[in-house]
Design a protein around this motif. Structure first.
Motif, PDB file in Angstrom:
ATOM      1  N   VAL A  13      58.871   8.272  57.210  1.00 25.54           N
ATOM      2  CA  VAL A  13      59.757   9.192  57.924  1.00 25.54           C
ATOM      3  C   VAL A  13      60.528   8.386  58.956  1.00 25.54           C
ATOM      4  O   VAL A  13      59.942   7.656  59.760  1.00 25.54           O
ATOM      5  N   VAL A  14      61.862   8.522  58.923  1.00 24.59           N
ATOM      6  CA  VAL A  14      62.733   7.752  59.807  1.00 24.59           C
ATOM      7  C   VAL A  14      63.651   8.684  60.597  1.00 24.59           C
ATOM      8  O   VAL A  14      64.420   9.449  60.007  1.00 24.59           O
ATOM      9  N   GLY A  15      63.562   8.628  61.913  1.00 22.34           N
ATOM     10  CA  GLY A  15      64.458   9.399  62.763  1.00 22.34           C
ATOM     11  C   GLY A  15      65.706   8.581  63.040  1.00 22.34           C
ATOM     12  O   GLY A  15      65.603   7.387  63.342  1.00 22.34           O
ATOM     13  N   ASP A  28      60.962   4.357  62.829  1.00 16.52           N
ATOM     14  CA  ASP A  28      60.239   4.669  61.596  1.00 16.52           C
ATOM     15  C   ASP A  28      58.742   4.871  61.793  1.00 16.52           C
ATOM     16  O   ASP A  28      58.233   4.835  62.916  1.00 16.52           O
ATOM     17  N   SER A  29      58.046   5.073  60.680  1.00 15.64           N
ATOM     18  CA  SER A  29      56.611   5.365  60.707  1.00 15.64           C
ATOM     19  C   SER A  29      55.757   4.184  61.165  1.00 15.64           C
ATOM     20  O   SER A  29      54.579   4.340  61.478  1.00 15.64           O
ATOM     21  N   ASN A  30      56.357   2.991  61.198  1.00 12.15           N
ATOM     22  CA  ASN A  30      55.650   1.801  61.679  1.00 12.15           C
ATOM     23  C   ASN A  30      55.938   1.519  63.154  1.00 12.15           C
ATOM     24  O   ASN A  30      55.599   0.452  63.659  1.00 12.15           O
ATOM     25  N   SER A  31      56.599   2.482  63.799  1.00 13.37           N
ATOM     26  CA  SER A  31      56.995   2.371  65.214  1.00 13.37           C
ATOM     27  C   SER A  31      58.029   1.274  65.446  1.00 13.37           C
ATOM     28  O   SER A  31      58.154   0.736  66.559  1.00 13.37           O
ATOM     29  N   ASP A  32      58.784   0.927  64.396  1.00 12.26           N
ATOM     30  CA  ASP A  32      59.852  -0.070  64.521  1.00 12.26           C
ATOM     31  C   ASP A  32      61.179   0.620  64.839  1.00 12.26           C
ATOM     32  O   ASP A  32      61.487   1.679  64.277  1.00 12.26           O
ATOM     33  N   LYS A  91      69.040   1.031  52.368  1.00 10.26           N
ATOM     34  CA  LYS A  91      68.530  -0.171  51.705  1.00 10.26           C
ATOM     35  C   LYS A  91      67.214  -0.623  52.340  1.00 10.26           C
ATOM     36  O   LYS A  91      66.297  -1.070  51.662  1.00 10.26           O
ATOM     37  N   THR A  92      67.121  -0.498  53.657  1.00 12.46           N
ATOM     38  CA  THR A  92      65.920  -0.923  54.375  1.00 12.46           C
ATOM     39  C   THR A  92      64.702  -0.087  53.993  1.00 12.46           C
ATOM     40  O   THR A  92      63.614  -0.624  53.766  1.00 12.46           O
ATOM     41  N   TYR A  93      64.889   1.231  53.901  1.00 13.87           N
ATOM     42  CA  TYR A  93      63.734   2.117  53.688  1.00 13.87           C
ATOM     43  C   TYR A  93      63.569   2.585  52.249  1.00 13.87           C
ATOM     44  O   TYR A  93      62.450   2.807  51.793  1.00 13.87           O
ATOM     45  N   GLY A  94      64.662   2.775  51.542  1.00 13.98           N
ATOM     46  CA  GLY A  94      64.606   3.043  50.107  1.00 13.98           C
ATOM     47  C   GLY A  94      63.993   4.358  49.663  1.00 13.98           C
ATOM     48  O   GLY A  94      63.971   5.346  50.398  1.00 13.98           O
ATOM     49  N   GLN A  95      63.474   4.328  48.466  1.00 15.95           N
ATOM     50  CA  GLN A  95      62.952   5.513  47.776  1.00 15.95           C
ATOM     51  C   GLN A  95      61.798   6.173  48.533  1.00 15.95           C
ATOM     52  O   GLN A  95      61.025   5.513  49.224  1.00 15.95           O
ATOM     53  N   ASP A  96      61.725   7.501  48.405  1.00 17.34           N
ATOM     54  CA  ASP A  96      60.644   8.312  48.991  1.00 17.34           C
ATOM     55  C   ASP A  96      60.590   8.230  50.517  1.00 17.34           C
ATOM     56  O   ASP A  96      59.514   8.265  51.121  1.00 17.34           O
ATOM     57  N   GLN A 132      77.076  12.249  56.269  1.00 16.49           N
ATOM     58  CA  GLN A 132      77.399  12.458  54.857  1.00 16.49           C
ATOM     59  C   GLN A 132      77.112  11.214  54.025  1.00 16.49           C
ATOM     60  O   GLN A 132      76.591  11.302  52.916  1.00 16.49           O
ATOM     61  N   LYS A 133      77.453  10.059  54.595  1.00 15.40           N
ATOM     62  CA  LYS A 133      77.231   8.806  53.873  1.00 15.40           C
ATOM     63  C   LYS A 133      75.735   8.501  53.725  1.00 15.40           C
ATOM     64  O   LYS A 133      75.296   7.981  52.694  1.00 15.40           O
ATOM     65  N   ILE A 134      74.963   8.811  54.745  1.00 16.04           N
ATOM     66  CA  ILE A 134      73.511   8.624  54.650  1.00 16.04           C
ATOM     67  C   ILE A 134      72.953   9.552  53.568  1.00 16.04           C
ATOM     68  O   ILE A 134      72.131   9.145  52.739  1.00 16.04           O
ATOM     69  N   GLU A 135      73.419  10.805  53.556  1.00 20.34           N
ATOM     70  CA  GLU A 135      72.943  11.784  52.574  1.00 20.34           C
ATOM     71  C   GLU A 135      73.278  11.342  51.151  1.00 20.34           C
ATOM     72  O   GLU A 135      72.437  11.425  50.251  1.00 20.34           O
ATOM     73  N   TYR A 136      74.496  10.864  50.958  1.00 19.49           N
ATOM     74  CA  TYR A 136      74.951  10.449  49.626  1.00 19.49           C
ATOM     75  C   TYR A 136      74.150   9.254  49.122  1.00 19.49           C
ATOM     76  O   TYR A 136      73.655   9.245  47.983  1.00 19.49           O
ATOM     77  N   LYS A 137      73.977   8.257  49.974  1.00 21.51           N
ATOM     78  CA  LYS A 137      73.249   7.050  49.570  1.00 21.51           C
ATOM     79  C   LYS A 137      71.750   7.327  49.412  1.00 21.51           C
ATOM     80  O   LYS A 137      71.094   6.748  48.543  1.00 21.51           O
ATOM     81  N   ALA A 138      71.217   8.202  50.249  1.00 21.94           N
ATOM     82  CA  ALA A 138      69.801   8.559  50.142  1.00 21.94           C
ATOM     83  C   ALA A 138      69.522   9.263  48.821  1.00 21.94           C
ATOM     84  O   ALA A 138      68.499   9.008  48.165  1.00 21.94           O
ATOM     85  N   LEU A 139      70.421  10.133  48.418  1.00 23.82           N
ATOM     86  CA  LEU A 139      70.255  10.862  47.160  1.00 23.82           C
ATOM     87  C   LEU A 139      70.218   9.902  45.979  1.00 23.82           C
ATOM     88  O   LEU A 139      69.376  10.028  45.088  1.00 23.82           O
ATOM     89  N   LYS A 140      71.096   8.907  45.997  1.00 22.29           N
ATOM     90  CA  LYS A 140      71.137   7.912  44.920  1.00 22.29           C
ATOM     91  C   LYS A 140      69.868   7.059  44.905  1.00 22.29           C
ATOM     92  O   LYS A 140      69.439   6.596  43.858  1.00 22.29           O
ATOM     93  N   ALA A 141      69.275   6.863  46.087  1.00 24.20           N
ATOM     94  CA  ALA A 141      68.076   6.027  46.200  1.00 24.20           C
ATOM     95  C   ALA A 141      66.785   6.832  46.055  1.00 24.20           C
ATOM     96  O   ALA A 141      65.694   6.307  46.262  1.00 24.20           O
TER      97      ALA A 141
END
Length: 209
Positions: A13-15, A28-32, A91-96, A132-141
Motif C-alpha cells: 500500500v502506497v500513499g 510505502d508499506s516498508n516505511s520508505d 514501475k517502482t511498486y508494480g503489480q498488486d 489520471q496518469k497514475i490510474e492509467y499506468k497502474a491499470l496496465k501494471a
C-alpha cells in the motif's frame, strides 16, 4: 476482473501526497519515503507566467499567437513531467500495489481564498492529470488506485492520530504533533496518512467478503 479478487492480492500500500514544493511524495508499506521535487517546476511555471503577462500587455495579433503557443508548450511540458512521475511510481511498486491518492477534484474551488500571488501555481497545478496518469499506468501494471478525501491528512499525526491545525507549519513545511511531538516533513505526513487510510480501506473491504 473482480475488484475483491484484486484486493485479495494486494501486498503493498502506497500513499501519494501531491503538492507544490514536492509534486508527489510517496510513503510505502516498508516505511520508505520518496520525494519528487517540485521547486524547479514551480520556478519554470513562474517564468511562463511572466512571459504570458508581458505578451498580454502588448495586445497585438502576433503576441496573441505566441500566447497560445506558450500555453500549449507549457501544457505539453507539464504533462511530460506528470508522465515521468507516474511512470516512476508504478514501475517502482508494480503489480498488486494499492496506490492511495488524494481526491483533489475540488482543488480549484478550495484555492480561491489563496493570496493572488500564489493562486496561479495552486489553481493551475495539474493534480488531476497526475492522478489520471497514475490510474492509467497502474491499470496496465495490474495495480489499483483509490482516491480519498484529503481533509486533515496534513494535520493528523500518523503515530497518535491527534488532529490539530497547529500541528502543521506551512511556512517551514514541517509537522510537529502537539501531543506526542512526532516531527516530520508535512508532505511526508500527508503520504503517511493516505497510506494508513489505504490499509483501513483494505481491512474494511476484506471484512465484507
Amino acid at each position: 476482473m473482480d475488484e475483491k479478487a484484486d484486493l485479495a492480492n494486494i501486498h503493498q500500500v502506497v500513499g501519494v501526497d501531491m503538492g507544490i514544493n514536492f509534486v508527489a511524495t510517496s510513503y510505502d508499506s516498508n516505511s520508505d519515503t520518496t520525494f519528487f521535487n517540485g521547486r524547479p517546476i514551480k520556478h519554470k511555471r513562474a517564468k511562463y507566467k511572466q512571459l504570458r503577462k508581458e505578451l498580454q500587455q502588448k495586445q497585438t495579433p502576433s503576441a496573441r499567437r505566441k500566447l497560445k503557443q506558450i500555453g500549449q508548450r507549457e501544457n505539453r511540458w507539464m504533462q511530460d513531467v506528470n508522465h515521468c512521475i507516474s511512470k516512476a511510481l508504478v514501475k517502482t511498486y508494480g503489480q498488486d500495489t494499492l496506490f492511495v491518492v488524494e481526491d483533489l477534484t475540488g482543488v480549484r474551488a478550495a484555492t480561491e481564498k489563496v493570496r493572488v500571488k500564489g493562486r496561479y501555481q495552486m489553481v493551475s497545478w495539474s493534480f488531476y492529470d497526475l492522478r489520471q496518469k497514475i490510474e492509467y499506468k497502474a491499470l496496465k501494471a495490474q495495480a489499483k488506485v483509490i482516491a480519498i478525501d484529503p481533509t486533515y491528512t496534513s494535520q493528523t499525526c500518523p503515530k497518535c492520530e491527534h488532529t490539530e491545525k497547529a500541528n502543521r507549519h506551512k511556512k517551514t513545511h514541517t509537522f510537529c504533533c502537539k501531543t506526542c511531538r512526532y516531527t516530520s516533513n508535512d508532505d511526508r505526513i500527508g503520504a503517511m496518512n493516505l497510506q494508513r487510510k489505504g490499509i483501513e480501506y483494505l481491512v474494511e473491504e476484506t471484512a465484507r467478503t
